[in-house]
Scaffold this motif. Structure first.
Motif, PDB file in Angstrom:
ATOM      1  N   TRP A  12       8.683  -3.837  -4.559  1.00 30.62           N
ATOM      2  CA  TRP A  12       8.147  -2.868  -5.525  1.00 30.62           C
ATOM      3  C   TRP A  12       9.158  -1.751  -5.768  1.00 30.62           C
ATOM      4  O   TRP A  12       9.407  -1.371  -6.910  1.00 30.62           O
ATOM      5  N   LYS A  13       9.754  -1.251  -4.720  1.00 32.01           N
ATOM      6  CA  LYS A  13      10.711  -0.144  -4.857  1.00 32.01           C
ATOM      7  C   LYS A  13      11.897  -0.548  -5.732  1.00 32.01           C
ATOM      8  O   LYS A  13      12.366   0.241  -6.559  1.00 32.01           O
ATOM      9  N   GLU A  14      12.380  -1.772  -5.555  1.00 31.23           N
ATOM     10  CA  GLU A  14      13.586  -2.212  -6.256  1.00 31.23           C
ATOM     11  C   GLU A  14      13.310  -2.747  -7.661  1.00 31.23           C
ATOM     12  O   GLU A  14      14.239  -2.979  -8.429  1.00 31.23           O
ATOM     13  N   SER A  15      12.049  -2.920  -8.015  1.00 31.70           N
ATOM     14  CA  SER A  15      11.713  -3.497  -9.320  1.00 31.70           C
ATOM     15  C   SER A  15      12.069  -2.552 -10.459  1.00 31.70           C
ATOM     16  O   SER A  15      11.765  -1.357 -10.408  1.00 31.70           O
ATOM     17  N   ARG A  16      12.675  -3.090 -11.499  1.00 35.78           N
ATOM     18  CA  ARG A  16      12.986  -2.274 -12.681  1.00 35.78           C
ATOM     19  C   ARG A  16      11.730  -1.970 -13.475  1.00 35.78           C
ATOM     20  O   ARG A  16      11.725  -1.050 -14.305  1.00 35.78           O
ATOM     21  N   ARG A  17      10.668  -2.739 -13.244  1.00 35.91           N
ATOM     22  CA  ARG A  17       9.403  -2.512 -13.953  1.00 35.91           C
ATOM     23  C   ARG A  17       8.375  -1.841 -13.027  1.00 35.91           C
ATOM     24  O   ARG A  17       7.178  -1.982 -13.223  1.00 35.91           O
ATOM     25  N   ARG A  18       8.877  -1.116 -12.057  1.00 31.83           N
ATOM     26  CA  ARG A  18       8.005  -0.472 -11.068  1.00 31.83           C
ATOM     27  C   ARG A  18       7.031   0.504 -11.729  1.00 31.83           C
ATOM     28  O   ARG A  18       7.391   1.279 -12.601  1.00 31.83           O
ATOM     29  N   LYS A  19       5.777   0.430 -11.287  1.00 34.69           N
ATOM     30  CA  LYS A  19       4.730   1.348 -11.726  1.00 34.69           C
ATOM     31  C   LYS A  19       4.157   2.024 -10.474  1.00 34.69           C
ATOM     32  O   LYS A  19       4.383   1.552  -9.355  1.00 34.69           O
ATOM     33  N   PRO A  20       3.427   3.127 -10.633  1.00 38.10           N
ATOM     34  CA  PRO A  20       2.724   3.669  -9.460  1.00 38.10           C
ATOM     35  C   PRO A  20       1.894   2.571  -8.799  1.00 38.10           C
ATOM     36  O   PRO A  20       1.265   1.761  -9.478  1.00 38.10           O
ATOM     37  N   LEU A  21       1.908   2.540  -7.477  1.00 37.09           N
ATOM     38  CA  LEU A  21       1.288   1.446  -6.724  1.00 37.09           C
ATOM     39  C   LEU A  21      -0.019   1.902  -6.083  1.00 37.09           C
ATOM     40  O   LEU A  21      -0.063   2.949  -5.423  1.00 37.09           O
ATOM     41  N   ILE A  22      -1.071   1.117  -6.265  1.00 39.06           N
ATOM     42  CA  ILE A  22      -2.360   1.373  -5.628  1.00 39.06           C
ATOM     43  C   ILE A  22      -2.590   0.306  -4.556  1.00 39.06           C
ATOM     44  O   ILE A  22      -2.584  -0.892  -4.853  1.00 39.06           O
ATOM     45  N   ILE A  23      -2.784   0.744  -3.307  1.00 40.43           N
ATOM     46  CA  ILE A  23      -3.062  -0.173  -2.200  1.00 40.43           C
ATOM     47  C   ILE A  23      -4.562  -0.164  -1.933  1.00 40.43           C
ATOM     48  O   ILE A  23      -5.151   0.878  -1.657  1.00 40.43           O
ATOM     49  N   GLU A  24      -5.175  -1.332  -2.043  1.00 43.98           N
ATOM     50  CA  GLU A  24      -6.605  -1.466  -1.788  1.00 43.98           C
ATOM     51  C   GLU A  24      -6.832  -2.162  -0.448  1.00 43.98           C
ATOM     52  O   GLU A  24      -6.037  -2.992  -0.019  1.00 43.98           O
ATOM     53  N   GLY A  25      -7.940  -1.836   0.194  1.00 43.69           N
ATOM     54  CA  GLY A  25      -8.280  -2.473   1.463  1.00 43.69           C
ATOM     55  C   GLY A  25      -9.351  -1.686   2.183  1.00 43.69           C
ATOM     56  O   GLY A  25      -9.600  -0.514   1.877  1.00 43.69           O
ATOM     57  N   ASP A 139       0.525  -0.794 -10.488  1.00 42.25           N
ATOM     58  CA  ASP A 139       0.594  -2.038  -9.729  1.00 42.25           C
ATOM     59  C   ASP A 139      -0.444  -1.991  -8.615  1.00 42.25           C
ATOM     60  O   ASP A 139      -0.850  -0.905  -8.178  1.00 42.25           O
ATOM     61  N   PHE A 140      -0.872  -3.165  -8.147  1.00 38.91           N
ATOM     62  CA  PHE A 140      -1.866  -3.240  -7.073  1.00 38.91           C
ATOM     63  C   PHE A 140      -1.325  -4.071  -5.911  1.00 38.91           C
ATOM     64  O   PHE A 140      -0.579  -5.031  -6.105  1.00 38.91           O
ATOM     65  N   LEU A 141      -1.733  -3.692  -4.705  1.00 38.71           N
ATOM     66  CA  LEU A 141      -1.424  -4.450  -3.496  1.00 38.71           C
ATOM     67  C   LEU A 141      -2.652  -4.432  -2.599  1.00 38.71           C
ATOM     68  O   LEU A 141      -3.191  -3.361  -2.310  1.00 38.71           O
ATOM     69  N   ASN A 142      -3.126  -5.612  -2.200  1.00 39.56           N
ATOM     70  CA  ASN A 142      -4.260  -5.697  -1.273  1.00 39.56           C
ATOM     71  C   ASN A 142      -3.745  -5.750   0.151  1.00 39.56           C
ATOM     72  O   ASN A 142      -2.831  -6.526   0.456  1.00 39.56           O
ATOM     73  N   LEU A 143      -4.345  -4.935   1.021  1.00 39.04           N
ATOM     74  CA  LEU A 143      -3.988  -4.957   2.432  1.00 39.04           C
ATOM     75  C   LEU A 143      -5.200  -5.389   3.241  1.00 39.04           C
ATOM     76  O   LEU A 143      -6.302  -4.858   3.063  1.00 39.04           O
ATOM     77  N   TYR A 144      -5.001  -6.353   4.117  1.00 36.64           N
ATOM     78  CA  TYR A 144      -6.066  -6.906   4.950  1.00 36.64           C
ATOM     79  C   TYR A 144      -5.749  -6.633   6.421  1.00 36.64           C
ATOM     80  O   TYR A 144      -4.660  -6.159   6.759  1.00 36.64           O
ATOM     81  N   PRO A 145      -6.675  -6.920   7.328  1.00 35.48           N
ATOM     82  CA  PRO A 145      -6.332  -6.867   8.747  1.00 35.48           C
ATOM     83  C   PRO A 145      -5.138  -7.779   9.045  1.00 35.48           C
ATOM     84  O   PRO A 145      -4.790  -8.652   8.239  1.00 35.48           O
ATOM     85  N   LEU A 146      -4.514  -7.598  10.191  1.00 39.21           N
ATOM     86  CA  LEU A 146      -3.371  -8.421  10.542  1.00 39.21           C
ATOM     87  C   LEU A 146      -3.766  -9.892  10.525  1.00 39.21           C
ATOM     88  O   LEU A 146      -4.811 -10.278  11.066  1.00 39.21           O
ATOM     89  N   SER A 147      -2.945 -10.703   9.910  1.00 37.84           N
ATOM     90  CA  SER A 147      -3.147 -12.150   9.940  1.00 37.84           C
ATOM     91  C   SER A 147      -2.754 -12.673  11.320  1.00 37.84           C
ATOM     92  O   SER A 147      -2.186 -11.943  12.149  1.00 37.84           O
ATOM     93  N   PHE A 148      -3.022 -13.956  11.565  1.00 37.60           N
ATOM     94  CA  PHE A 148      -2.644 -14.523  12.854  1.00 37.60           C
ATOM     95  C   PHE A 148      -1.135 -14.462  13.050  1.00 37.60           C
ATOM     96  O   PHE A 148      -0.647 -14.192  14.154  1.00 37.60           O
ATOM     97  N   ARG A 149      -0.376 -14.682  11.985  1.00 33.76           N
ATOM     98  CA  ARG A 149       1.086 -14.604  12.094  1.00 33.76           C
ATOM     99  C   ARG A 149       1.517 -13.192  12.502  1.00 33.76           C
ATOM    100  O   ARG A 149       2.391 -13.015  13.361  1.00 33.76           O
ATOM    101  N   GLU A 150       0.912 -12.174  11.910  1.00 32.74           N
ATOM    102  CA  GLU A 150       1.246 -10.796  12.272  1.00 32.74           C
ATOM    103  C   GLU A 150       0.804 -10.489  13.708  1.00 32.74           C
ATOM    104  O   GLU A 150       1.483  -9.750  14.434  1.00 32.74           O
ATOM    105  N   PHE A 151      -0.327 -11.053  14.109  1.00 35.43           N
ATOM    106  CA  PHE A 151      -0.791 -10.907  15.484  1.00 35.43           C
ATOM    107  C   PHE A 151       0.224 -11.511  16.456  1.00 35.43           C
ATOM    108  O   PHE A 151       0.545 -10.921  17.497  1.00 35.43           O
ATOM    109  N   LEU A 152       0.729 -12.694  16.117  1.00 37.71           N
ATOM    110  CA  LEU A 152       1.756 -13.326  16.941  1.00 37.71           C
ATOM    111  C   LEU A 152       2.967 -12.424  17.093  1.00 37.71           C
ATOM    112  O   LEU A 152       3.530 -12.279  18.187  1.00 37.71           O
ATOM    113  N   MET A 153       3.401 -11.814  15.987  1.00 34.47           N
ATOM    114  CA  MET A 153       4.562 -10.928  16.052  1.00 34.47           C
ATOM    115  C   MET A 153       4.293  -9.748  16.976  1.00 34.47           C
ATOM    116  O   MET A 153       5.175  -9.291  17.700  1.00 34.47           O
ATOM    117  N   ALA A 154       3.045  -9.259  16.963  1.00 37.13           N
ATOM    118  CA  ALA A 154       2.704  -8.095  17.786  1.00 37.13           C
ATOM    119  C   ALA A 154       2.646  -8.428  19.270  1.00 37.13           C
ATOM    120  O   ALA A 154       3.060  -7.626  20.108  1.00 37.13           O
TER     121      ALA A 154
END
Length: 440
Positions: A12-25, A139-154
């Protein structure tokens, strides 16, 4: 902890078409941490504003939405200089000042050099209730609880997550017990960041359960604080009925389980409220696997899952010994827990529509049907290693999909028309089905 969403923020930061970002969750899935961590990693400076009970910000945005004036007001309020392109502006709990949401349009149109990320625990409610915000200007971004892959990393340091990404299934299979043990832990711990952080440091199941109880209490308090008074009782009844709904062999939502004689019109708004604030996932039935699947959606039939598998286990008082060691009396609910797990992982995959299928007679049910990249993929979920898939075979004979997936505790195996995908690798379903050439 690492969050996969961080990659999306860098793009999102590097996009030339970047818009203000709303994170939902939902509340407590880590939105504030993610925004602050991104700011510290990717920008020279971060300016953070919490709009909750913030009368000064409410007054600033109440009148003229001139960008220069707003920037000056924010600088005076925070005592920080805002440098375009070098400063990340964070608007937290932004739904508390709807005019701030409206202002995003003018930031995008008149001052795109400012980088703005917004979030709020009840932002989904505010947007879906008609709060003015600039369609097409954010722009929109959905954030969920950690997935199993993210849990593994933790909990394992990341190497086992990287191995899953490699799709080297002979190597993955040789470490199957490590993955299965971690998956059982995830079934109990879930993906709420505070719970995972505590468990990764202390390895204390009891402490994790106490944190889950506090989160559930906070959710209950949110019902009264944020929902319209006239639907709070219905919200509580729907929320508390979800475990019993999932415990049925047929997990289709039945209003009669909420209250005897209950009708859809009495509870539809409550269900919508839970889904809008991210606390529930609604998975609708489709009556045919056409593209797009949404065109074949049956709005009257659906399953309802909660935001996190760990919270579901806490709601029913599931003991860690029952989960980790096994118990014959646990067999029925294990299927519900496994479907909850799979749904939760599928939700984290970008651009994937998630539905389920039953025929009109109800004699054939496929647990999930996915709409991804113009392909419809049926998915059968098995809690253990039982590989009978009668419904999946019936579905295949009728609709002839290119590929089908059966996910279980069994090892990876590719057959002519079927991919057997381990539950711990279900996040790889998209790439696995895109490249089905590997056949050991």
């Amino acid at each position: 902890m690492e969050r996969i969403a961080m990659e999306s923020l860098y793009k999102w930061k590097e996009s030339r078409r970047r818009k203000p970002l709303i994170i939902e969750g939902a509340r407590q899935v880590g939105k504030t941490w993610l925004m602050r961590e991104f700011g510290s990693r990717a920008y020279a400076d971060t300016v953070y504003i919490n709009f909750d009970s913030n009368s000064q910000m409410a007054e600033l945005f109440a009148s003229d939405l001139n960008i220069d004036r707003l920037i000056m007001g924010i600088e005076l309020y925070t005592g920080r200089k805002i440098v375009p392109d070098d400063t990340l502006l964070i608007f937290d709990e932004v739904q508390e000042v709807p005019r701030a949401l409206s202002a995003l349009k003018y930031f995008y149109e008149n001052a795109p050099q400012y980088h703005i990320v917004c979030a709020g625990s009840m932002l989904g409610i505010a947007l879906h209730e008609g709060t003015s915000f600039p369609v097409g200007k954010v722009d929109f971004l959905n954030l969920y609880p950690l997935s199993f892959r993210e849990f593994l990393m933790a909990v394992t340091g990341g190497r086992f997550a990287e191995l899953l990404d490699s799709q080297d299934y002979p190597m993955i299979t040789s470490f199957r017990q490590t993955y299965i043990d971690a998956l059982k832990q995830y079934y109990f711990i879930g993906g709420m960041p505070e719970v995972v952080q505590s468990f990764s440091e202390e390895k204390d199941f009891n402490e994790a359960r106490e944190i889950q109880k506090r989160i559930l209490t906070a959710y209950e308090q949110d019902f009264s604080k944020h929902a319209p008074n006239n639907i709070v009782p219905q919200i509580r009844m729907i929320w508390n009925s979800i475990p019993s709904q999932l415990a049925k062999e047929n997990r289709k939502f039945i209003y009669g389980l909420v209250r005897e004689g209950a009708r859809a019109k009495d509870y539809e708004t409550a269900i919508m409220w839970l889904c809008d604030c991210g606390l529930a996932h609604k998975v609708s039935r489709v009556n045919a696997p056409g593209i797009p699947l949404k065109a074949y959606e049956d709005l009257k039939a659906f399953k309802l899952f909660v935001v996190d598998i760990g919270l579901l286990g806490c709601m029913v008082g599931l003991n860690q010994r029952t989960l980790l060691d096994g118990n014959d009396l646990f067999t029925e609910f294990k299927g519900a827990l496994t479907e909850q797990y799979v749904c939760q992982q599928l939700r984290t995959i970008k651009d994937m529509g998630v539905y389920y299928y039953t025929n009109d007679r109800g004699s054939c049910e496929v647990d999930f049907v996915l709409d991804t990249d113009g392909e419809v993929i049926p998915v059968e979920v098995k809690a253990e290693v039982n590989l009978k898939a009668k419904s999946l075979k019936t579905y295949r004979e009728k609709f002839k999909p290119k590929i089908s997936v059966r996910t279980s505790m069994a090892d990876y195996r590719k057959e002519d028309w079927l991919v057997n995908l381990p539950l711990y690798a279900v996040e790889e379903i998209k790439s696995c089905c895109a490249d089905t050439s590997y056949n050991p």
